[in-house]
Design an enzyme around this catalytic site. Structure first.
Site, PDB file in Angstrom:
ATOM      1  N   ASN A 202       0.858  -1.183   0.000  1.00 40.25           N
ATOM      2  CA  ASN A 202       0.000   0.000   0.000  1.00 40.25           C
ATOM      3  C   ASN A 202       0.896   1.236   0.000  1.00 40.25           C
ATOM      4  O   ASN A 202       2.134   1.131   0.056  1.00 40.25           O
ATOM      5  CB  ASN A 202      -0.975  -0.023   1.178  1.00 40.25           C
ATOM      6  CG  ASN A 202      -0.293  -0.043   2.533  1.00 40.25           C
ATOM      7  OD1 ASN A 202       0.788   0.525   2.713  1.00 40.25           O
ATOM      8  ND2 ASN A 202      -0.908  -0.708   3.499  1.00 40.25           N
ATOM      9  N   GLU A 205       3.307   1.526   2.948  1.00 35.90           N
ATOM     10  CA  GLU A 205       4.398   0.553   2.865  1.00 35.90           C
ATOM     11  C   GLU A 205       5.417   0.943   1.800  1.00 35.90           C
ATOM     12  O   GLU A 205       6.629   0.754   1.982  1.00 35.90           O
ATOM     13  CB  GLU A 205       3.831  -0.834   2.584  1.00 35.90           C
ATOM     14  CG  GLU A 205       3.055  -1.413   3.765  1.00 35.90           C
ATOM     15  CD  GLU A 205       2.141  -2.569   3.389  1.00 35.90           C
ATOM     16  OE1 GLU A 205       1.699  -3.285   4.300  1.00 35.90           O
ATOM     17  OE2 GLU A 205       1.859  -2.732   2.181  1.00 35.90           O
ATOM     18  N   ASP A 272      -6.332  -7.953   1.446  1.00 32.86           N
ATOM     19  CA  ASP A 272      -6.450  -9.389   1.176  1.00 32.86           C
ATOM     20  C   ASP A 272      -7.304  -9.639  -0.057  1.00 32.86           C
ATOM     21  O   ASP A 272      -6.996 -10.502  -0.885  1.00 32.86           O
ATOM     22  CB  ASP A 272      -7.092 -10.102   2.376  1.00 32.86           C
ATOM     23  CG  ASP A 272      -6.278  -9.948   3.655  1.00 32.86           C
ATOM     24  OD1 ASP A 272      -5.045  -9.820   3.566  1.00 32.86           O
ATOM     25  OD2 ASP A 272      -6.893  -9.956   4.743  1.00 32.86           O
TER      26      ASP A 272
END
Length: 486
Positions: A202, A205, A272
């Site tokens: 993301n 990150e 996820d």
């Protein structure tokens, strides 16, 4: 550059292609528990809300949620992870066993403890998250999890499962079985994942791994270039919440994908869902661009749900249909606004086309006609006769579909860029106002009979006559529907 979203037909085709494909989902597994209740007062013991618990639900989290999403989207998930020999582990095992299309490839080493994340929720808001976990989870060593799979998904939550040995095994299996390897990463050292096919961080990150800002498109592009330079990954896609996703290939152009406008209820597990969608799409042979579009649609649906949720093919189709309807409606434009838009297109050097008609019951001939018209210009405007105008031309009982319905259907065609209407006997006033570069009518006309032909040619435009598909017309369609055909 920006990429357009999947259309409904492409989505349905992709959903059919991913059906029953086997995907390895390996990584950190946890039990996600949600305690829902009501808050009506503040504790007298401390300035904190008092939650009156009403219900509790539990579901597989982490890589377990990736597997659930693979299964919900129609694939077959083989779930490889570590689970403890404890009460939470037994609960997780039962939950996974209840999931259709999820194969248990768990390992249960002696002394391992199951990670449990408990979220306390009131009025749709999380009040607190309680994490119950040991400092490190045992390694995962069942390499048979990769055998015969079409894609390999590594879900790294930095709990110890996705270690160097597992990454090496995944890369070997990817080469052996021709399966793309996709990583949802954690930490700052993305180079340790090796030459995976795709890394999916993301924005936060990505910033942490590169030390660079990621607010604007330009900043994201620079961060992605730095990440590719410091790793051997083949491509990176960064998820940017409401801003969509951005894809960067090694030695390729950066592509920005806009997000879908959704009401966000809970972002838990959205990453996820994205990982599952990317893996399934790539396992079916989709391009990276199509896989990213698929992931954006899926994660956009799941954030509208409560808790660690999954998304189904039916929900994706419904979401795409809603988006399609909204897009179609956005093309219906008042004349003043349309005039400004046409001027803007012309300033960009775009060639503007214009055609008109009743377009009462859309049929194959209409679709082919408008597709051919769009091929002669960069932007196509379609002017529809109002309901009163259609009655004057076609008689009582027409139109079968009112103006709003006809505009929505015509606007839904990819070949059409804007839709407007006119009530006059001819569209002459519209043509003079918009001054199109290309005027299109059907080949049943001759150029000298086309309203506006002389005027369009006077300002340097051209007149084109488009072919009609033989045997198709609204009148013939109505005759078939009413049984009046001979």
């Amino acid at each position: 550059m920006a990429e357009r979203s999947l259309d409904l037909g492409a989505l349905q085709t992709l959903l059919a292609q991913v059906h029953e494909l086997k995907v390895a989902c390996v990584g950190d597994l946890m039990l996600d528990r949600y305690v829902y209740g009501e808050v009506s007062r503040i504790s007298p013991e401390a300035p904190i809300p008092v939650l009156r618990a009403r219900r509790s639900v539990a579901m597989p989290g982490g890589v377990g949620n990736v597997a659930r999403n693979v299964a919900a989207l129609g694939g077959q998930a083989r779930l490889g992870a570590v689970v403890g020999q404890d009460a939470a582990g037994a609960e997780l095992t039962d939950l996974i066993a209840a999931e259709d299309q999820v194969e248990d490839a768990l390992v249960r080493p002696e002394g391992a403890a199951t990670i449990v994340k408990t979220r306390f929720v009131a009025a749709g808001q999380q009040l607190l998250r309680l994490d119950d976990e040991q400092p490190a989870t045992a390694a995962y060593d069942d390499r048979a999890v990769f055998k015969g799979t079409k894609a390999i998904l590594l879900s790294d939550y930095a709990k110890g499962v996705v270690d160097d040995a597992l990454i090496e095994a995944a890369l070997w299996a990817g080469r052996e079985y021709g399966a793309p390897v996709i990583v949802d990463p954690k930490g700052r050292d993305f180079a340790r994942y090796g030459a995976v096919d795709l890394i999916k961080p993301n924005a936060s990150e990505l910033a942490g791994a590169t030390g660079l800002p990621v607010e604007t498109d330009a900043e994201v592009e620079a961060a992605l270039a730095a990440l590719l330079a410091s790793t051997t990954a083949k491509a990176v896609v960064v998820t940017r919440a409401g801003k969509g996703m951005t894809l960067a290939r090694r030695d390729g152009a950066v592509v920005h994908f806009p997000g879908r406008a959704r009401e966000v209820f809970d972002v838990s597990g959205a990453g996820d869902t994205s990982l599952a969608a990317l893996g399934l799409a790539l396992s079916a042979g989709a391009t990276l661009e199509a896989a990213v579009q698929f992931a954006i649609l899926a994660s956009g649906v799941v954030v509208g749900k409560s808790g660690t949720a999954v998304v189904t093919p039916a929900e994706l189709i419904e979401a795409e249909m809603s988006q399609h309807a909204a897009l179609a409606q956005s093309k219906v434009t008042p004349l003043d606004e349309l005039s400004d838009q046409v001027e803007a297109w012309k300033r960009q050097g775009l060639k503007v086309g214009f055609t008109n008609g009743c377009f009462d019951i859309l049929h194959r001939g209409h679709v082919a006609y408008l597709a051919q018209a769009r091929g002669w210009c960069d932007r196509l405007v379609v002017a529809l006769n109002t309901d009163a105008s259609v009655r004057r031309l076609k008689g009582e009982g027409r139109p079968v579909n009112d103006l709003d319905s006809r505009a929505a259907v015509i606007g839904g065609l990819a070949s059409v860029d804007r839709v407007t209407s006119f009530d006059d006997p001819t569209p002459m006033s519209l043509i003079e106002r918009l001054r199109p570069d290309v005027l299109i009518k059907g080949a049943d006309y001759t150029k000298d009979k086309v309203v506006g032909a002389t005027e369009v040619e006077s300002w340097g435009g051209v007149v084109r006559l488009a072919d009609f598909a033989d045997g198709y017309s609204t009148t013939k369609t109505i005759e078939k529907m009413t049984g009046d055909s001979q």
